[in-house]
Structures are given as C-alpha cells and as structure tokens.
Design a protein around this motif. Sequence first.
Motif, PDB file in Angstrom:
ATOM      1  N   SER A 120     -31.451 -18.811   4.593  1.00 20.68           N
ATOM      2  CA  SER A 120     -32.814 -18.458   4.977  1.00 20.68           C
ATOM      3  C   SER A 120     -33.041 -18.821   6.442  1.00 20.68           C
ATOM      4  O   SER A 120     -32.398 -19.718   6.985  1.00 20.68           O
ATOM      5  N   THR A 126     -33.367 -23.017   1.918  1.00 15.66           N
ATOM      6  CA  THR A 126     -32.642 -22.756   0.684  1.00 15.66           C
ATOM      7  C   THR A 126     -31.583 -21.676   0.891  1.00 15.66           C
ATOM      8  O   THR A 126     -31.796 -20.700   1.614  1.00 15.66           O
ATOM      9  N   ARG A 128     -29.654 -18.664  -0.938  1.00 19.29           N
ATOM     10  CA  ARG A 128     -30.030 -17.788  -2.041  1.00 19.29           C
ATOM     11  C   ARG A 128     -28.840 -16.960  -2.517  1.00 19.29           C
ATOM     12  O   ARG A 128     -28.057 -16.466  -1.706  1.00 19.29           O
ATOM     13  N   HIS A 130     -27.987 -13.624  -4.425  1.00 22.40           N
ATOM     14  CA  HIS A 130     -28.773 -12.398  -4.532  1.00 22.40           C
ATOM     15  C   HIS A 130     -27.949 -11.266  -5.127  1.00 22.40           C
ATOM     16  O   HIS A 130     -26.806 -11.043  -4.730  1.00 22.40           O
ATOM     17  N   TYR A 137     -33.018 -12.341  -7.254  1.00 20.84           N
ATOM     18  CA  TYR A 137     -32.337 -13.606  -7.011  1.00 20.84           C
ATOM     19  C   TYR A 137     -31.702 -14.113  -8.304  1.00 20.84           C
ATOM     20  O   TYR A 137     -32.326 -14.118  -9.371  1.00 20.84           O
ATOM     21  N   TYR A 140     -31.002 -20.364  -6.791  1.00 25.06           N
ATOM     22  CA  TYR A 140     -31.427 -20.990  -5.547  1.00 25.06           C
ATOM     23  C   TYR A 140     -30.653 -22.287  -5.375  1.00 25.06           C
ATOM     24  O   TYR A 140     -30.509 -23.062  -6.328  1.00 25.06           O
TER      25      TYR A 140
END
Length: 408
Positions: A120, A126, A128, A130, A137, A140
């Motif tokens: 991010s 965080t 992610r 994906h 998502y 996390y």
Amino acid sequence: MPPHNDAQAGPSRPTPTSLTLTPALMSKLKPAKIFKGAVEHVPPPSPGSFPSRNTNMGPRHITGICFDDRGDQLITASEDESFRLYSCKTGKHLKTLQSKKYGVDLPRFTHKNTAIIYASTKEDDTIRYHSLHDNRYLQYFRGHTQRVVSLEMSPVDDGFISGSLDRTVRLWDLRTPSCRGLLNLPSSPVVAFDCEGLVFAVAVNDYQRILLYDPANFDKTPFLVITMDDPTLAQISYPPRPIFMTSISFSMNAKYILVGCSGDAHYIVDAFEGHLLAKLEGHVGLERRNLNTPPGITPVRGCSGEEVSWTPDSKFVLGGSLDGKICVWDVQNLPEKSGAVDPKSPPVRIQSLATLEGHPGPSRCVRFNPRLAMMCSAGSELAFWLPDPSGDTEEIAKELLKKRGSGI
C-alpha cells in the motif's frame, strides 16, 4: 518443495524457450509495441482552482512490474493507483483494476497467475493479497508501521518477505495473516530470495552491508556479511560518496548478487565469499527526478528500485536510465576471486554492450520475460521489446513471433 500451483502442474506445463540469448540478439531489441495509455495523466486543475502544493505536476509513472511464473502475463502498478494486466503472447491489455483508497506498489504474482500481493502507499502499510480473477482481497498482512519498500515471493513455496521504512524485515506465508519472522535493522532494508529459496539477502543502507540468512535460522546471525566497499569511488570524490542500494537479486546459479543502486553504477558481488567483482557503468541513475537536477551530497533512493535486472540465463544485465535509454551489460566473463576479501581490490568496470533507444521518458522498470524472448520497460509509458527482425536475427525473430502467435 515445488510451487503450489495446480493450474501449472502436469505435463502441459510449457518448457522454456530454447532460444539462446547472444550479444548480437540483445543489441537488436526494439520496441514492438508501446502502450501510451498505460498510466492515466494528471487531470488538469478546474478553472479558478489552485493545485495542491504537494502535487507532482510531472507525468505519472509505472512504479512496479512483474511477470508471472510462465511468462504469459505482466502486471503493472502505477502512480494513478491502478493495476493493469497484459498478455505477453498477444501484446494486449487485458484489464485494469483500481485501488484508490490504499494505493498500489510492488505488485508480485504468487505462483498462481490469478493472484498477486502488493504494498500500500497510503491509508496504512498493510500488504494485500488480491485476486485478479474476481477483484477481491484474499488476505491482509498487517505489522509494518511505515511504507513497504521491498517485497518478494519465495520462488519455491507460498512464503514471501518484505522490507519497510520502519527498519524491519518480515517473513510471511500466504496461508496465515501473522508474520512468522521478524528482523530489526539499523536502517530501511531491501530484500531478495535466491532462486531455490534456500537463502534470503537483506541489504542495509547507511552501513553498506548485505546480510545473507538461512530462512530456517533467520533468528540467528547471518552466515555471511558482504561489505559494499568500492575503492574506485575515492577517485571521484573524497571522502567517497556512499553507495545507496535500492535492489538486490541473485543470478540463477546463486553464485552472484546483482546490486542495483540509485547512482550511476550498479554492482555484482560474489554470493559465496563476498568479493566485489564488477561495476556496471553507462547509465544515468534514478536518484534525481530529472537530468537538470545535480546530485546531492547525500545519496537518496529517488525513483529507483526496479530498473535493473538479470536476463533469465544470467548472462546479461539490463538497466534503465534517467535519460530513457536502456543499457545491456554482458556479464558472462566475470573475474574469479577467492580467499579473504580485499577491500582495496577494485571491481572490473564493465561498460554497456549496447544502449537501446526507443523508451519514452525515464525507464524506471526493466525486466526480461522469464520464458519468452521479450523485454518490458516502463515509466510514463509501457513498452514491449522484441529482437529486431533484421540482419542475423531475422529468422530467429520471425520464428519466435510465429510460435507465440503474437499480435504486437
């Protein structure tokens, strides 16, 4: 342990191309297709309004790229806070996905080409996990307290590693949200796995060290510490300007480490004993935003990090440049050094075999496809490169395009 990817298992998995990369072929790479819409332009200010003081009025750039394991697809992340997925076989843009809330950087395919991990750039720090298939998502990974600046998947399993401005390295597994390992360091790190996942390396700036760890014993001291000490820098200025490392990557035989730097030189070091072997020159480093800005006294990261990489056979190194050119270095005949490391022994200085032109603007990301004879470069635009169908590479290029069914 082989990569966990049911979609790629079995006899239908393609074998790597038998095309041999040669100096002649590498010198004849040409842009086959340029995607001018690969990044959204900065919208103009509305009439009567004033732009924000912090707004970067320059063009937006692609900041990270990654091929999947098969070399079939390419993913990009850009400053317009979007991902874009491309087919390497047809040269077509497949889809665009947005992440306006969290921002996007450092996209990395897992061992399935339908999922990625990424860092991010705002809201939080965080990582992610994906799904590209249905744009949702899957997991996390929380723990970093500042921006993640280095992220790499293990080449052999579902593990991955991250380095952050919070001066920590964290080891993760896709199957659990909690990190399984933590290293505290004196400055922000850059990380990489070797090609078999048996070793991971951590480059620590300020101290100019590369630390090599066994993943099974990461809580112990590193089994090798490499000092990035280039005696030729004292010939330019004294005291010598420090090296600022922005990327590290192992050769396929794990014998060498390519050290990408923000300045005007990259390095190759011996991964077994730590000897500084070669200094790659000929490009303009990306620590500055433009060519008219003089370098500062203290080196900085700038926008570098993904502009230098190996070819899949580790015979050549590709490097982007602030002036848009792409350098190709032939590293097939590196010197052999053994015994105690001598910090006064200068590296061999290697000039580029070829300087490729055709990339518009600074070439911030440069990668060679792991299975197909194509290169990708990215900055304000995205370019796919193929061998120039002329001279001694004409038949090779035609055959390559025929096999791929290329539409570019």
